[in-house]
Design a protein around this motif. Structure first.
Motif, PDB file in Angstrom:
ATOM      1  N   LYS A  28       0.832  -1.215   0.000  1.00 40.94           N
ATOM      2  CA  LYS A  28       0.000   0.000   0.000  1.00 40.94           C
ATOM      3  C   LYS A  28       0.864   1.262   0.000  1.00 40.94           C
ATOM      4  CE  LYS A  28      -3.652  -2.589   0.340  1.00 40.94           C
ATOM      5  NZ  LYS A  28      -4.467  -2.844  -0.871  1.00 40.94           N
ATOM      6  N   LEU A  29       1.936   1.229  -0.775  1.00 38.60           N
ATOM      7  CA  LEU A  29       2.904   2.326  -0.791  1.00 38.60           C
ATOM      8  C   LEU A  29       2.327   3.537  -1.529  1.00 38.60           C
ATOM      9  CD1 LEU A  29       5.892   3.189  -0.169  1.00 38.60           C
ATOM     10  CD2 LEU A  29       6.424   2.421  -2.496  1.00 38.60           C
TER      11      LEU A  29
ATOM     12  N   GLN B 155      -1.080   3.485  -3.388  1.00 39.34           N
ATOM     13  CA  GLN B 155      -1.429   2.139  -2.906  1.00 39.34           C
ATOM     14  C   GLN B 155      -0.745   1.021  -3.711  1.00 39.34           C
ATOM     15  OE1 GLN B 155      -4.153   1.529  -0.250  1.00 39.34           O
ATOM     16  NE2 GLN B 155      -3.258   3.531   0.147  1.00 39.34           N
ATOM     17  N   LEU B 156       0.563   1.158  -3.914  1.00 43.30           N
ATOM     18  CA  LEU B 156       1.296   0.144  -4.677  1.00 43.30           C
ATOM     19  C   LEU B 156       1.515  -1.109  -3.832  1.00 43.30           C
ATOM     20  CD1 LEU B 156       1.838   2.431  -6.722  1.00 43.30           C
ATOM     21  CD2 LEU B 156       4.183   1.613  -6.888  1.00 43.30           C
ATOM     22  N   ASP B 157       1.125  -2.242  -4.392  1.00 40.91           N
ATOM     23  CA  ASP B 157       1.414  -3.551  -3.806  1.00 40.91           C
ATOM     24  C   ASP B 157       2.279  -4.320  -4.795  1.00 40.91           C
ATOM     25  OD1 ASP B 157       0.019  -3.560  -1.287  1.00 40.91           O
ATOM     26  OD2 ASP B 157      -1.853  -3.671  -2.410  1.00 40.91           O
TER      27      ASP B 157
ATOM     28  N   GLY C  60       2.007   3.566   3.871  1.00 35.99           N
ATOM     29  CA  GLY C  60       2.318   2.211   3.432  1.00 35.99           C
ATOM     30  C   GLY C  60       3.662   1.749   3.948  1.00 35.99           C
ATOM     31  N   GLU C  61       4.188   0.699   3.322  1.00 32.86           N
ATOM     32  CA  GLU C  61       5.466   0.139   3.729  1.00 32.86           C
ATOM     33  C   GLU C  61       6.304  -0.214   2.511  1.00 32.86           C
ATOM     34  OE1 GLU C  61       5.498  -2.513   7.551  1.00 32.86           O
ATOM     35  OE2 GLU C  61       3.738  -3.095   6.375  1.00 32.86           O
TER      36      GLU C  61
ATOM     37  N   ILE D 117      -0.259   0.653 -10.129  1.00 34.00           N
ATOM     38  CA  ILE D 117       0.125  -0.473 -10.975  1.00 34.00           C
ATOM     39  C   ILE D 117      -1.049  -0.833 -11.867  1.00 34.00           C
ATOM     40  CG2 ILE D 117       0.780  -2.911 -11.038  1.00 34.00           C
ATOM     41  CD1 ILE D 117       2.357  -2.488  -8.492  1.00 34.00           C
ATOM     42  N   LYS D 118      -0.833  -0.712 -13.163  1.00 37.92           N
ATOM     43  CA  LYS D 118      -1.873  -1.026 -14.134  1.00 37.92           C
ATOM     44  C   LYS D 118      -1.871  -2.505 -14.478  1.00 37.92           C
ATOM     45  CE  LYS D 118      -3.711   0.953 -18.397  1.00 37.92           C
ATOM     46  NZ  LYS D 118      -3.477   1.994 -19.417  1.00 37.92           N
TER      47      LYS D 118
END
Length: 298
Positions: free
Chosen positions: A31-32, A48-50, A85-86, A238-239
């Motif tokens: 969730k970056l 919210q990058l995972d 996020g982390e 992220i698509k």
């Protein structure tokens, strides 16, 4: 012996990626998010990058301008913070820069007052190695990148490709777990760029390193990557993550194959499909007033 027996073993993409996913996760984003500015000027660059990257993977990050590619690499390098996020390396949160994460930029970031050898020695000496030990490690990497004849030259005496090879050696001499590369070949001519791509693939295939490579060049991403992370802009998310199911080692001749062209079409669609993800300044360009009397027609 039959012709069939002389053929190389067919590439099994499923098996290849099963082996990758069986390796430990070296980098994980949870969730970056990264937000710049406040109020009406606030802009979400990463949202919210995972993402999980496995040990010894070669990951390419692509997307339209402003999607957060460089921001992501700088966050992983520890050069920039993040809003929420982390981001973890081997399960441990990133707190600032570390020798375990080497960085190579597009610009030539060598110290101009130091020779090739002194530039590569810089990291080991900062880690407390003796001059003799740092020099030995530097020479080892200078030999690997093929610049042993230039170890006493200064950066202004080198070509662009040579400078980037020195930058790569300077990052790898610290034995990082992850090598981050932000458009490292963007300023090179096409011929030198191809040579650097081949050299980088040789390095990656022979040393214990995970590479995260940011690029605008879709052909370059397909040629180099195990997986391509395609980001969308406004906000940067992220698509899609594409598995590059092409055999290794790869050569420029691969660009002419139907398999490469199929992937190229997919990547091109992901990057350019939605106009609202591109630079908003390009949406309503003004009509250019005529400022010449010279006709463009015969």
């Amino acid at each position: 012996m039959t012709t069939e027996l002389l053929k190389p073993e067919a590439f099994d993409a499923q098996q290849y990626f099963e082996r990758i996913y069986a390796r430990p996760v070296i980098l994980e984003a949870k969730k970056l998010s990264q937000v710049f500015g406040t109020g009406k000027a606030q802009r979400t660059v990463l949202n919210q990058l995972d993402l999980k990257i496995h040990k010894r993977e070669f990951i390419c990050v692509i997307g339209p301008s402003g999607c957060g590619k460089s921001t992501f690499s700088r966050v992983v390098a520890g050069l920039d913070g993040y809003s929420s996020g982390e981001i973890l390396v081997d399960g441990q949160p990133i707190h600032g820069p570390s020798p375990e994460r080497g960085m190579v930029f597009q610009g030539y970031t060598l110290f101009p007052w130091k020779t090739v050898k002194e530039n590569v020695m810089f990291g080991p000496k900062m880690k407390g190695q003796s001059h003799a030990s740092a020099e030995a490690h530097a020479r080892e990497w200078i030999n690997i990148i093929g610049l042993e004849k230039y170890e006493n030259h200064y950066p202004n005496e080198l070509s662009g490709g040579m400078k980037q090879r020195v930058a790569i050696a300077r990052a790898l001499v610290n034995e990082p777990k992850i090598l981050l590369m932000d458009e490292p070949f963007g300023a090179l001519d096409p011929y030198t760029r191809q040579k650097m791509q081949r050299h980088l693939m040789d390095l990656w295939q022979n040393i214990d390193i995970t590479i995260i490579f940011v690029t605008h060049d879709m052909d370059e991403a397909i040629l180099l990557a195990d997986r391509i992370v395609a980001l969308k802009a406004n906000p940067g998310e992220i698509k899609e993550i594409i598995e590059v199911d092409l055999p290794r080692p790869r050569s420029p001749e691969l660009l002419l194959t139907p398999e490469f062209k199929r992937l190229r079409e997919r990547v091109d669609f992901l990057v350019h499909a939605q106009e609202d993800e591109l630079d908003p300044a390009l949406e309503n360009l003004p009509k250019i007033p005529r400022m010449t009397q010279v006709s463009t027609t015969k």
